[in-house]
Design a protein around this motif. Structure first.
Motif, short mmCIF file in Angstrom:
data_model
loop_
_atom_site.label_atom_id
_atom_site.label_comp_id
_atom_site.label_asym_id
_atom_site.label_seq_id
_atom_site.Cartn_x
_atom_site.Cartn_y
_atom_site.Cartn_z
N ALA B 146 35.37 19.25 64.16
CA ALA B 146 36.29 18.88 63.07
C ALA B 146 35.57 18.88 61.73
O ALA B 146 36.10 19.38 60.73
N LEU B 147 34.36 18.31 61.72
CA LEU B 147 33.62 18.24 60.46
C LEU B 147 33.13 19.62 60.03
O LEU B 147 33.20 19.98 58.86
N ALA B 148 32.63 20.40 60.99
CA ALA B 148 32.19 21.76 60.65
C ALA B 148 33.36 22.59 60.14
O ALA B 148 33.20 23.44 59.26
N ALA B 152 33.85 24.88 56.90
CA ALA B 152 34.27 26.29 56.97
C ALA B 152 35.44 26.54 56.03
O ALA B 152 35.50 27.57 55.34
N ARG B 153 36.40 25.61 56.00
CA ARG B 153 37.56 25.78 55.10
C ARG B 153 37.11 25.79 53.65
O ARG B 153 37.58 26.60 52.84
N ALA B 154 36.20 24.87 53.31
CA ALA B 154 35.71 24.84 51.93
C ALA B 154 35.03 26.15 51.57
O ALA B 154 35.16 26.65 50.45
N GLN B 296 27.83 28.56 59.15
CA GLN B 296 26.63 27.93 58.59
C GLN B 296 25.51 28.94 58.39
O GLN B 296 24.66 28.76 57.51
N GLU B 297 25.49 30.00 59.19
CA GLU B 297 24.48 31.05 58.96
C GLU B 297 24.66 31.66 57.56
O GLU B 297 23.69 31.97 56.87
N LEU B 298 25.91 31.84 57.16
CA LEU B 298 26.18 32.44 55.85
C LEU B 298 25.72 31.52 54.73
O LEU B 298 25.16 31.97 53.72
N CYS B 356 27.34 19.05 59.35
CA CYS B 356 27.50 20.02 58.24
C CYS B 356 26.18 20.30 57.53
O CYS B 356 26.10 20.27 56.31
N LEU B 357 25.11 20.57 58.32
CA LEU B 357 23.80 20.91 57.74
C LEU B 357 23.28 19.80 56.83
O LEU B 357 22.77 20.05 55.75
#
Lengths: 157, 375
Positions: B146-148, B152-154, B296-298, B356-357
Motif C-alpha cells: 500500500a505504501l509503495a 508509485a502513484r506520485a 523504485q529502481e527508476l 518507500c526507500l
C-alpha cells in the motif's frame, strides 16, 4: 550412524505463536496533544521555527530536527497528494470494503497525513481531489488515528 | 565525514556466497539454511572461522517471532572459542558497513559478514508494518505494498514514468534472473505480457512487487595486503555511506531519493554539483540496486545518475529474490562478484530499509583500491 529421512509435509509440527509488544509508553506533549485532539474532534499540527505546520505533529521538525513550537488546529479538509487502491483490505485496516490509501494535505498544513478515503472505486479517486474527515461518534473516540473513520470526497458526507 | 575512507586502510570483498533464494524454507531452520553458506564463503578463500578478526550479522527477530534468534544463528559459524562479534537488526549490508569501519583500523585483517531471513515464517505484510511510526501510521496497518503504491502513484503523477515503465523493469529483471541460479522469480515474459497482471494495490500490479523469499548470504572482507593474498581480483570498497530520511511519510518527496543521492555522493559515485541539476553518475560498469518494487529502481537510477551504459541488476535484483535482511547484502556480493570474475572494473551496490526507500546505503567497488596511495 543415524539416519533421519526427510519429513513429509504432513509431519511438520505447527503451533500458533503470538507476538506482543507489552510496553506502556507515554505519548508526550506533542503526540499526546494530537491524540487528545482527535478524541475531541480536532486535528492539530506543530509549528516549526520556519513557520511550517507539521501534521501529524512531531516534537521536532522532520527535516531540520529543530524543536517545534506551539500546536495549532488545522482544517478537517484537504487535498489528496497521492493515493493507492486497496481492492482487498487486510486485517485491521480502517475499512473492510475496498478503499483508497491517501496522503492528505490538510488545509493549513505543510506536510501530508496518511489515512484512507472511502470511495466507490478507483475511478472516483484522483490526486488533487479534495476530501474531508468523517469522524467516529464522539462517544466512541479514544484518542487514536482511527477516531477519524476515514476521509470522503468533499461534499459527499 | 567519516564515510569516505580517506587515509585509512583499503578494504575489499574477497568472498561471497548465497543460498538458493526460495519461497519457503519449511524443513530447515535458520542455522540449517545458513551453515552451508558459511562453509561455502570460507572454502572459496581457504579460511576458517578462527581466522576472522570480526564477525557481524544482520537479521530480524520479528521474522521468526523469536527474541534473540540471531544468537542461535551463530551456531552456523561456531560460537566457541569466543570471537569478536556484533549484530544489527537490519539488512546485512548495514552489518557490512560496521565491519568495514572496523577493518579500516589496523588491529584486524579479516571479517565475516552474514545475514539470513525466512520471510515465509510470518505474515510479512504485518511484520513490516511494525517498523512504522507506532502512533500515526502503524495503527492504520498499511501494508508495504500500500505504501509503495502511494510512491508509485506520485511517480506517475510527476510525469516521469508510467506503469509500462514499471513492467519493463520487471521484465528485464526476470530475464536477467534466468542467468542467476539462486534467483526465485525468472522468466521471459515481455513487458506487454506483464501488463496483463492484476493490480495488487493499484497502481502496482503483481509483477511490480518483490517475491516473499527465504535465504541467507555471507561475505568475507579483508584489509590491505591480506585481501590481495586471499583473492586474485579483490573487489575494493572505494567508498560507502548510508543516510536515512524522516519517518514522517507525508513530509517526504516520495518521487526522489535524496538520501541515496547523498550516500552516492559520499561514496564517490555521484556528482551533485551545486544541486541545481540532475545528479550525474561517475560511470560504473555495474549497479546492483536494492529496489524491492519495480518503480523504485527508476527512482534510484535517477538519484544515482545512472546512464544507459550501466548494467543495472544483472542478477535480476530484488524483483527476482527479496530475502528480507538478505537482499541488500546480496547486492554488494553480486556487484563485487562482477569485479572478482573480471567482467567489471567498477560497480556500485545499494541497499535499502524502511518504507518507500526511507534509508539507503551506497557502496562503491572497484578492481583497484582508491588511487591515493592508501594501499
Amino acid at each position: 550412524m543415524f539416519y533421519f529421512p526427510a519429513m513429509a509435509e504432513s509431519d511438520v509440527l505447527r503451533a500458533p505463536h503470538v507476538i506482543e509488544y507489552t510496553y506502556t509508553r507515554s505519548t508526550g506533549p506533542v503526540i499526546g496533544a494530537f491524540l487528545t485532539g482527535l478524541r475531541d474532534g480536532k486535528i492539530l499540527g506543530a509549528t516549526t521555527p520556519a513557520g511550517r505546520v507539521v501534521v501529524p505533529p512531531t516534537e521536532y521538525d522532520p527535516i531540520t530536527s529543530e524543536e517545534v513550537g506551539e500546536l495549532v488546529e488545522v482544517g478537517q479538509s484537504g487535498v489528496v497528494r497521492t493515493w493507492s487502491w486497496a481492492a482487498h483490505p487486510l486485517k485491521d485496516q480502517p475499512l473492510d470494503r475496498p478503499f483508497a490509501w491517501a496522503l492528505v494535505l490538510l488545509d493549513g498544513a505543510d506536510t501530508a497525513m496518511l489515512h484512507v478515503v472511502d470511495a466507490a472505486g478507483p475511478e472516483a479517486m484522483s490526486s488533487g481531489m479534495r476530501v474531508t474527515a468523517r469522524w467516529r461518534p464522539a462517544g466512541e473516540r479514544i484518542g487514536h488515528m482511527k477516531d477519524i473513520e476515514c476521509f470522503v470526497a468533499e461534499g459527499a458526507s | 565525514m567519516a564515510a569516505a575512507s580517506g587515509g585509512r586502510r583499503p578494504v575489499a570483498v574477497v568472498s561471497f556466497a548465497q543460498s538458493d533464494m526460495v519461497r519457503r524454507e519449511e524443513l530447515r531452520n535458520d542455522v540449517e539454511v545458513l551453515q552451508p553458506v558459511i562453509v561455502d564463503v570460507f572454502e572459496k578463500v581457504g579460511l576458517t572461522k578462527d581466522e576472522m578478526g570480526f564477525v557481524c550479522s544482520g537479521s530480524c527477530d520479528y521474522l521468526v517471532g523469536a527474541p534473540f534468534s540471531f544468537v542461535s544463528a551463530l551456531d552456523a559459524v561456531g560460537a566457541w572459542p569466543p570471537m569478536r562479534e556484533s549484530h544489527v537488526e537490519m539488512d546485512g549490508a548495514f552489518a557490512l558497513y560496521e565491519a568495514w569501519t572496523q577493518l579500516q583500523e589496523d588491529d584486524i585483517d579479516t571479517a565475516l559478514v552474514f545475514s539470513f531471513g525466512r520471510s515465509s515464517m510470518s505474515e510479512l505484510g504485518r511484520v513490516l508494518t511494525l517498523q512504522l511510526d507506532p502512533y500515526y501510521v502503524a495503527p492504520l496497518w498499511p501494508d508495504p505494498v500500500a505504501l509503495a503504491a502511494l510512491q508509485a502513484r506520485a511517480l506517475i503523477d510527476s510525469g516521469r514514468y508510467t506503469e509500462a515503465d514499471f513492467a519493463a523493469v520487471a521484465a528485464r529483471s526476470r530475464r536477467d534472473a534466468l542467468n542467476n541460479p539462486h534467483a526465485q522469480v525468472k522468466g521471459e515474459q515481455t513487458a506487454e505480457e506483464l501488463m496483463g497482471d492484476d493490480y495488487v494495490v493499484a497502481p502496482l500490479r503483481r509483477h511490480a512487487l518483490p517475491p516473499i523469499t527465504d535465504g541467507a548470504t555471507a561475505i568475507i572482507l579483508a584489509a590491505g595486503d591480506r585481501a590481495a593474498e586471499l583473492c586474485e581480483r579483490p573487489a575494493w570498497i572505494t567508498g560507502m555511506d548510508h543516510r536515512i530520511e524522516t519517518h514522517s511519510l507525508g513530509a517526504r518527496d516520495l518521487t526522489t531519493s535524496p538520501t541515496t543521492r547523498r550516500a552516492g555522493e559520499a561514496a564517490g559515485v555521484v556528482e551533485v554539483g551545486d544541486g541545481s541539476g540532475a545528479p550525474v553518475g561517475v560511470g560504473v560498469d555495474v549497479a546492483e540496486l536494492h529496489a524491492p518494487f519495480a518503480h523504485q529502481e527508476l527512482i534510484l537510477r535517477d538519484a544515482l545518475g545512472l546512464g544507459e551504459a550501466v548494467a543495472v541488476n544483472p542478477s535480476g535484483g530484488a524483483l527476482a529474490a527479496n530475502g528480507v535482511m538478505v537482499a541488500g547484502l546480496v547486492r554488494i556480493g553480486e556487484a563485487a562478484s562482477r569485479i572478482m570474475d573480471g567482467t567489471a572494473q567498477s560497480a556500485l551496490a545499494h541497499a535499502t530499509s524502511g518504507p518507500c526507500l526511507q534509508q539507503n546505503l551506497v557502496c562503491a567497488l572497484a578492481a583497484e583500491p582508491a588511487g591515493d596511495g592508501r594501499r
